[in-house]
Design a protein around this motif. Structure first.
Motif, PDB file in Angstrom:
ATOM      1  N   TRP A  55     -81.645   6.634  -4.025  1.00 47.04           N
ATOM      2  CA  TRP A  55     -80.799   7.128  -2.942  1.00 47.04           C
ATOM      3  C   TRP A  55     -80.123   8.432  -3.362  1.00 47.04           C
ATOM      4  O   TRP A  55     -80.095   9.407  -2.601  1.00 47.04           O
ATOM      5  N   ARG A  56     -79.586   8.465  -4.573  1.00 43.93           N
ATOM      6  CA  ARG A  56     -78.942   9.687  -5.062  1.00 43.93           C
ATOM      7  C   ARG A  56     -79.953  10.831  -5.193  1.00 43.93           C
ATOM      8  O   ARG A  56     -79.625  11.989  -4.945  1.00 43.93           O
ATOM      9  N   HIS A  57     -81.153  10.518  -5.577  1.00 49.31           N
ATOM     10  CA  HIS A  57     -82.186  11.542  -5.693  1.00 49.31           C
ATOM     11  C   HIS A  57     -82.506  12.129  -4.314  1.00 49.31           C
ATOM     12  O   HIS A  57     -82.596  13.353  -4.155  1.00 49.31           O
ATOM     13  N   ARG A  58     -82.678  11.271  -3.323  1.00 54.11           N
ATOM     14  CA  ARG A  58     -82.958  11.758  -1.964  1.00 54.11           C
ATOM     15  C   ARG A  58     -81.794  12.584  -1.430  1.00 54.11           C
ATOM     16  O   ARG A  58     -81.990  13.602  -0.768  1.00 54.11           O
ATOM     17  N   LEU A  59     -80.571  12.160  -1.733  1.00 52.46           N
ATOM     18  CA  LEU A  59     -79.386  12.900  -1.295  1.00 52.46           C
ATOM     19  C   LEU A  59     -79.327  14.270  -1.969  1.00 52.46           C
ATOM     20  O   LEU A  59     -78.954  15.268  -1.341  1.00 52.46           O
ATOM     21  N   LEU A  60     -79.720  14.341  -3.221  1.00 52.38           N
ATOM     22  CA  LEU A  60     -79.747  15.613  -3.935  1.00 52.38           C
ATOM     23  C   LEU A  60     -80.771  16.562  -3.310  1.00 52.38           C
ATOM     24  O   LEU A  60     -80.492  17.754  -3.119  1.00 52.38           O
ATOM     25  N   VAL A  61     -81.936  16.040  -2.973  1.00 54.78           N
ATOM     26  CA  VAL A  61     -82.955  16.862  -2.303  1.00 54.78           C
ATOM     27  C   VAL A  61     -82.425  17.344  -0.962  1.00 54.78           C
ATOM     28  O   VAL A  61     -82.563  18.522  -0.606  1.00 54.78           O
ATOM     29  N   ALA A  62     -81.771  16.467  -0.210  1.00 50.05           N
ATOM     30  CA  ALA A  62     -81.210  16.849   1.090  1.00 50.05           C
ATOM     31  C   ALA A  62     -80.126  17.907   0.922  1.00 50.05           C
ATOM     32  O   ALA A  62     -80.035  18.841   1.734  1.00 50.05           O
ATOM     33  N   LEU A  63     -79.316  17.798  -0.114  1.00 49.30           N
ATOM     34  CA  LEU A  63     -78.272  18.786  -0.379  1.00 49.30           C
ATOM     35  C   LEU A  63     -78.888  20.154  -0.650  1.00 49.30           C
ATOM     36  O   LEU A  63     -78.405  21.180  -0.154  1.00 49.30           O
ATOM     37  N   CYS A  64     -79.956  20.193  -1.409  1.00 47.59           N
ATOM     38  CA  CYS A  64     -80.640  21.465  -1.694  1.00 47.59           C
ATOM     39  C   CYS A  64     -81.222  22.070  -0.418  1.00 47.59           C
ATOM     40  O   CYS A  64     -81.095  23.281  -0.181  1.00 47.59           O
ATOM     41  N   VAL A  65     -81.836  21.253   0.401  1.00 51.05           N
ATOM     42  CA  VAL A  65     -82.413  21.741   1.657  1.00 51.05           C
ATOM     43  C   VAL A  65     -81.311  22.245   2.572  1.00 51.05           C
ATOM     44  O   VAL A  65     -81.422  23.328   3.173  1.00 51.05           O
TER      45      VAL A  65
END
Length: 177
Positions: free
Chosen positions: A88-98
């Motif tokens: 979940w944190r990994h997906r959130l990090l990707v979303a933050l970058c996008v």
């Protein structure tokens, strides 16, 4: 037995036995494994690949380590599949970058269109950079903590004592513990 007396095939089989013991305890299928040459600053075991096809990358240094040391380094990597919080944190990090890229591009477009002053772009860019760095760091630290906790649980489930495994990893001198 002296590790140098073992053939390359026997060293790989020992790695796969440790991996299988942890994998069975985690209830996951066999992950793809890649063995690479160890380099300073690289962890002895890590996750690589893309969301559709992750693989476990192991340095050749880990092949010579004792079973407990191998388990110590492999468990947090395998806990990726058993720790939803880390994913979940990994997906959130990707979303933050996008999100940062989209907001940044929109701000530049607004300046070029004359709808936003250049000073607002500079100040907004600085604030966005600081917020992204702080948020990204917190997500990375939280992901690492979740993987470490998942790895410790996985070690226990596989019948390893986490303290003994950590000490074996320190004594083997493979990677940082």
């Amino acid at each position: 037995m002296d590790p140098e007396a073992l053939s390359d095939e026997e060293r790989r089989e020992a790695l796969y036995r440790t991996l299988d013991r942890l994998r069975t305890a985690a209830g996951i299928r066999d992950p793809e494994v890649e063995i690479v040459e160890g380099r300073p600053g690289r962890p002895p075991a890590r996750l690589a690949g893309t969301a559709s096809r992750y693989r476990v990358v192991v340095t050749d240094d880990l092949l010579d380590a004792p079973d407990e040391a191998r388990a110590w380094h492999l468990a947090p990597v395998l806990s990726w599949w058993t720790t939803p919080g880390a994913r979940w944190r990994h997906r959130l990090l990707v979303a933050l970058c996008v999100l940062g890229a989209v907001v940044g591009a929109a701000a530049v477009a607004a300046v070029l269109a004359g709808r936003l002053p250049v000073l607002a772009l500079v100040v907004g860019g600085l604030l966005l950079t600081v917020a992204g760095a702080v948020g990204g760091h917190r997500l990375l630290v939280g992901r690492r903590r979740a993987l470490d906790e998942g790895g410790t649980s996985l070690l226990r489930a596989a019948g390893y004592d986490p303290a003994t495994a950590q000490q074996a990893a320190r004594n083997a001198g493979v990677g940082s513990t």
